[in-house]
Design an enzyme around this catalytic site. Structure first.
Site, PDB file in Angstrom:
ATOM      1  N   HIS A  77       0.809  -1.228   0.000  1.00 34.45           N
ATOM      2  CA  HIS A  77       0.000   0.000   0.000  1.00 34.45           C
ATOM      3  C   HIS A  77       0.845   1.282   0.000  1.00 34.45           C
ATOM      4  CE1 HIS A  77      -3.285  -2.695   1.275  1.00 34.45           C
ATOM      5  NE2 HIS A  77      -2.507  -3.108   2.260  1.00 34.45           N
TER       6      HIS A  77
HETATM    7  O1  RIB Z   1      -4.512  -0.621   5.657  1.00 37.96           O
HETATM    8  C1  RIB Z   1      -3.195  -0.538   5.154  1.00 37.96           C
HETATM    9  C2  RIB Z   1      -2.400   0.476   5.913  1.00 37.96           C
HETATM   10  O2  RIB Z   1      -2.388   0.133   7.315  1.00 37.96           O
HETATM   11  C3  RIB Z   1      -0.913   0.510   5.494  1.00 37.96           C
HETATM   12  O3  RIB Z   1      -0.414   1.804   5.625  1.00 37.96           O
HETATM   13  C4  RIB Z   1      -0.269  -0.408   6.496  1.00 37.96           C
HETATM   14  O4  RIB Z   1       1.116  -0.117   6.691  1.00 37.96           O
HETATM   15  C5  RIB Z   1      -1.048  -0.062   7.739  1.00 37.96           C
HETATM   16  O5  RIB Z   1      -0.512   1.145   8.272  1.00 37.96           O
END
Ligand code: RIB
Ligand code: CA
Length: 324
Positions: free
Chosen positions: A246
């Protein structure tokens, strides 16, 4: 001219890949990293961040530790990796122990000062819960307008991960997120799960990264393979042998905006719903008269994202080594 950015992280496996991409990309100037409670306790996030920067020889980038819990709720989140999600994140990243140390100044004070000193010059990329940002707004009401742009990894339109109706970063501190989306930032770009799950990385691509042979390429291969193992066991992506990364998609989008496809819509955050707390309410069908306040990425391109990782994480040819 290299683009200046400050990363706010909760390192975190995908945060580590984002830090390496930001710290090594020739078009980016990583000014600093601020840290917040999230995937793991904030002190672990700080240690993981320092380990990551040391690994890529970027110990020159200062690290500032921030909030250890949400700005309002004192009942959650218990850091996810110790309760819900030990499979995708880990308290201690498999990297050599850090030799560098965090700065003494707290992250929210640093953030308010750094953006005030260079108004409109630095992009803030926030890839964890938004607690530090809400605190910085409380410290300096001009903080939002001092940011050139705010890029957030968080939220979802038609997906979820931490509850049936929410994504972790927003859910972990919904009051902070609500404040951020109400604040007068010059531009907010949101990269939600709907986009990051289109830029999945596969085991085969991890092998390709590992074969490049640099510290960053080998570490990112190991870290992303750990994520793939965790996703296959706890939350299959629908594409076998893959996982999203992500946070790194947000950094890639700062370099190449064509990697994401956005719509300018209104986003508000649910903070009271019994079953929906932390939901990003994205009015992309114009059901309300609320004005657009955010550029939401509905799609992301996988190929240019992977290409950027492999290009930036490749070993630097000796003749390209920058001196000074
Ligand atoms: O839901 C994904 C996010 O939550 C990402 O940034 C992961 O690192 C957690 O922080
Ligand atoms: Ca994160």
């Amino acid at each position: 001219m290299r683009k200046k950015l400050i990363l706010d992280v909760d390192t975190g496996t995908d945060d580590a890949v984002a830090i390496m991409l930001a710290g090594l990309h020739p078009d980016l100037d990583l000014v600093a990293v601020s840290v917040v409670n999230g995937n793991v306790p904030v002190e672990n996030c700080t240690d993981n961040t320092l380990r990551t920067l040391d690994l890529i020889s970027r110990s020159d980038v200062p690290v500032y530790e921030g909030l250890s819990h949400p700005i309002v709720r004192d009942d959650f989140p218990t850091p996810r990796a110790t309760k819900r999600d030990p499979k995708v994140h880990m308290a201690v990243l498999p990297l050599p122990p850090a030799t560098s140390t965090k700065k003494a100044l707290s992250a929210p004070i640093f953030l308010s000062q750094a953006f005030a000193e260079q108004p409109g010059m630095i992009t803030l990329v926030a890839v964890g819960p938004l607690s530090n940002l809400a605190a910085a707004i409380a410290i300096d009401p001009k903080f939002p307008e001092n940011c050139a742009e705010l890029i957030i990894m968080g939220g979802a339109v038609n997906k979820s991960n931490i509850t049936p109706s929410a994504e972790f970063n927003i859910w972990a501190d919904p009051e902070a997120a609500a404040q951020v989306f109400r604040a007068p930032f010059r531009k907010i770009t949101l990269v939600p799960l709907d986009a990051t799950h289109e830029a999945l990385v596969s085991r085969e691509q991890c092998e390709m990264l590992r074969g490049l042979g640099s510290p960053a390429s080998k570490a990112s291969a190991d870290i992303i393979e750990h994520r793939i193992n965790g996703y296959e066991e706890t939350q299959p992506t629908g594409t076998p042998r893959t996982a999203p990364v992500h946070d790194a998609v947000c950094v890639a989008a700062l370099v190449d905006r064509d990697i994401i496809e956005t719509k300018h819509v209104n986003v508000v955050i649910e903070t009271l719903g019994e079953y929906t707390i932390g939901r990003t309410v994205v009015d992309h069908e114009r059901r309300t008269t609320r004005v657009p306040n955010c550029h939401v990425a509905f799609h992301a391109k996988r190929e240019p994202f992977i290409a950027m990782l492999s290009e930036v994480f490749a070993p630097v040819a000796p003749d390209r080594v920058k001196v000074g």
